[in-house]
Design an enzyme around this catalytic site. Structure first.
Site, PDB file in Angstrom:
ATOM      1  N   ASP A 204      52.052  46.992  42.972  1.00  0.00           N
ATOM      2  CA  ASP A 204      52.178  47.899  44.404  1.00  0.00           C
ATOM      3  C   ASP A 204      51.609  47.138  45.690  1.00  0.00           C
ATOM      4  O   ASP A 204      50.424  46.766  45.471  1.00  0.00           O
ATOM      5  CB  ASP A 204      51.734  49.361  44.174  1.00  0.00           C
ATOM      6  CG  ASP A 204      52.253  50.161  45.042  1.00  0.00           C
ATOM      7  OD1 ASP A 204      53.490  50.475  45.426  1.00  0.00           O
ATOM      8  OD2 ASP A 204      51.512  50.838  45.916  1.00  0.00           O
ATOM      9  N   GLU A 252      45.066  34.869  29.050  1.00  0.00           N
ATOM     10  CA  GLU A 252      43.991  34.900  27.734  1.00  0.00           C
ATOM     11  C   GLU A 252      44.926  35.797  26.697  1.00  0.00           C
ATOM     12  O   GLU A 252      44.375  35.814  25.400  1.00  0.00           O
ATOM     13  CB  GLU A 252      42.777  35.934  28.349  1.00  0.00           C
ATOM     14  CG  GLU A 252      41.849  35.392  29.307  1.00  0.00           C
ATOM     15  CD  GLU A 252      40.788  36.223  29.754  1.00  0.00           C
ATOM     16  OE1 GLU A 252      40.927  37.603  29.037  1.00  0.00           O
ATOM     17  OE2 GLU A 252      40.364  36.152  30.725  1.00  0.00           O
TER      18      GLU A 252
END
Length: 540
Positions: A204, A252
């Site tokens: 956002d 990751e």
């Protein structure tokens, strides 16, 4: 050949949780309600779901004022409900993207409460944008910035010279993203949800996290869309350091996790900075959302979008509606089709509902024919219009309140979905009125009505999404063909040819493009000509 990441061509469906499905009958949509309707979305044919905020929040801005980023608000359920929803969605081969709100917190967040209780210059206040007021006693704001929601962007701490910045509502204080503690905290928030198994994040106000040093005055006006990239509070180059850091965190994890930027940035070349190879994977293409019902304008936006995203190796996204603006089925029925009013009420121009729907059905045939990723806003597959006559007493958008009604706000596009034509609240799940009233016209848009009609908008969306997947349109390439009229667009993607007639007069179908696969108009497929405000897909 290496398989492309799923998000490069995905069709992603936005769920506004409070308005999708009510599972406990309290008038507000929730996570169990979403679980109940996941088979509907699987049948629709979408690849992923984007969930608007469901976190703990006082709901001053419908959840975009987050009090706890690591928990579900009891209005929507609990963490166990989220985990069940995620597991069920994955079982149905749909991914889940959650909303991340990093520009600001709620004023009821533990950090902001601690900041108000702490003295000036404290580490607690350093997490936010506190500044000294101007004037002899600090009685004037630190600068002249205005809130996107109307009014001043500053609120004074009672009894003090200090004020805090809020680019949105006063209950949404802006964080200071130059503070390492803020960056560390959101690293942890990302990992919390990634560890639970989410597939990505919609970020956002992605262009607003960093403000220009010194916070200089700026005399321009603010708006949710058109003003969103102008001024010292938006689109600062330093913001990209944050997204490079987040990109490394996502790396990751397996499964091609992704981020999509909500960044009201112009020109497209600036927007492309957010989707460089070591930053986010996608950015919303608001130029496409804002484009008018005009063949030349749409072609120009499409070409620019594809060129800019290609330059950075990213996919283009296509979006026509979301929770922040009038639904495109209503906008396309205005006298200036595609205009973007800041809400519509009974005192404004009422769209031509039938014409708006006719154009919306043609517009999706253009959108789904384009290469890249597509975002659908809940209910557009039903052809839903805005609630354009909602009484003022029901409106809850802070924009309406902060502008004294000058801007109607976004409530009209957030009305709960109609599932059953003859059930209370149209099958939304409650006996009485839901959190926002539904117009009587929703009766004919209800899911059960449309599922029984092989010419309905829902049937059309299901057909087009299946064809898009079958013909790999999301991973294809766009080739413009010579159009039979200046008011029409004709393009080729793989074996499929799409003709979209944006004018009112019929145009000739291309004789060499093959047989008609689908048409936006109900009834028999066209043979020689295509009517105005309509579209066809053909295949050779």
């Amino acid at each position: 050949m290496t398989q492309q990441a799923w998000w490069r061509s995905a069709v992603i469906y936005q769920i506004y949780p409070r308005s999708f499905m009510d599972g406990n009958g309290d008038g507000l949509g929730d996570l169990p309600g979403i679980v109940d309707r996941l088979p509907y979305l699987a049948r629709l044919g979408v690849d992923a779901i984007w969930l608007s905020p469901f976190y703990r929040s006082p709901q001053a801005d419908a959840g975009y004022d987050v009090a706890d980023y690591r928990d579900v608000d009891p209005l929507f359920g609990q963490l166990a409900d989220f985990d069940a929803m995620l597991k069920q969605a994955h079982a149905l081969d749909m991914r889940i993207i959650v909303d991340l709100v990093p520009n600001h917190t709620s004023d009821e967040h533990a950090w902001f409460r601690a900041a108000l209780a702490a003295p000036e210059g404290s580490p607690e206040r350093a997490r936010y944008m506190f500044r000294e007021g101007q004037g002899e006693h600090g009685e004037l704001p630190p600068n002249n910035w205005q809130s996107v929601f109307g009014g001043a962007a500053w609120t004074r701490v009672p009894g003090e010279r200090q004020w805090y910045l809020h680019l949105f509502d006063s209950k949404q204080p802006d964080l200071d993203w130059r503070n390492p503690e803020v960056r560390d905290e959101f690293d942890d928030v990302l990992r919390f949800w990634l560890d639970r198994g989410v597939d990505g994040f919609r970020v956002d106000v992605a262009h607003g996290l960093i403000k220009q040093p010194g916070l200089p005055d700026w005399d321009g006006s603010q708006a949710m869309v058109e003003g969103g990239s102008m001024g010292p509070m938006w689109d600062q180059d330093e913001v990209h350091d944050i997204y490079r850091r987040w990109h490394q965190i996502l790396e990751e994890y397996d499964g091609d996790r992704m981020m999509v930027a909500e960044a009201w940035v112009r020109p497209q070349a600036r927007l492309a900075h957010y989707i460089r190879r070591n930053e986010m994977q996608q950015a919303f293409n608001f130029d496409y959302l804002l484009a008018r019902w005009d063949a030349g304008e749409l072609r120009e936006v499409i070409d620019d979008s594809l060129a800019q995203t290609h330059a950075v190796g990213a996919p283009t996204t296509w979006v026509m509606s979301n929770h922040d603006g009038v639904r495109h089925a209503s906008r396309l029925g205005l006298s200036q089709p595609g205009a973007r009013p800041h809400g519509i009420d009974a005192h404004g121009e009422q769209p031509d509902e039938a014409l708006g729907l006719r154009r919306a059905r043609a517009a999706i045939m253009l959108t789904l024919a384009l290469p890249g990723s597509v975002y659908l806003y809940q209910g557009e597959e039903l052809g839903l219009p805005d609630h354009t006559t909602m009484a003022a007493e029901y409106r809850q958008d802070p924009t309406y309140r902060r502008t004294g009604g000058r801007e109607i706000g976004r409530d009209g596009c957030r009305v709960p979905l109609p599932w059953q034509a003859d059930a209370p609240a149209y099958g939304f799940g409650c006996e009485g009125m839901p959190w926002l009233p539904q117009p009587e016209t929703f009766h004919r848009y209800a899911v059960d009505v449309q599922e029984a009609d092989d010419t309905s908008t829902l049937t059309l969306y299901r057909q087009l999404l299946a064809l898009r997947r079958e013909h790999d349109l999301g991973e294809g390439q766009l080739e413009w063909l010579e159009s039979p009229s200046e008011t029409a667009l004709m393009l080729r993607n793989g074996r499929l040819t799409a003709l979209i007639n944006l004018g009112s007069e019929p145009v000739a179908l291309p004789s060499s493009a093959g047989s008609v696969l689908a048409c936006s108009l109900p009834g028999p497929l066209p043979v020689d000509t295509l009517s105005g405000n309509a579209a066809v897909w053909l295949v050779d």
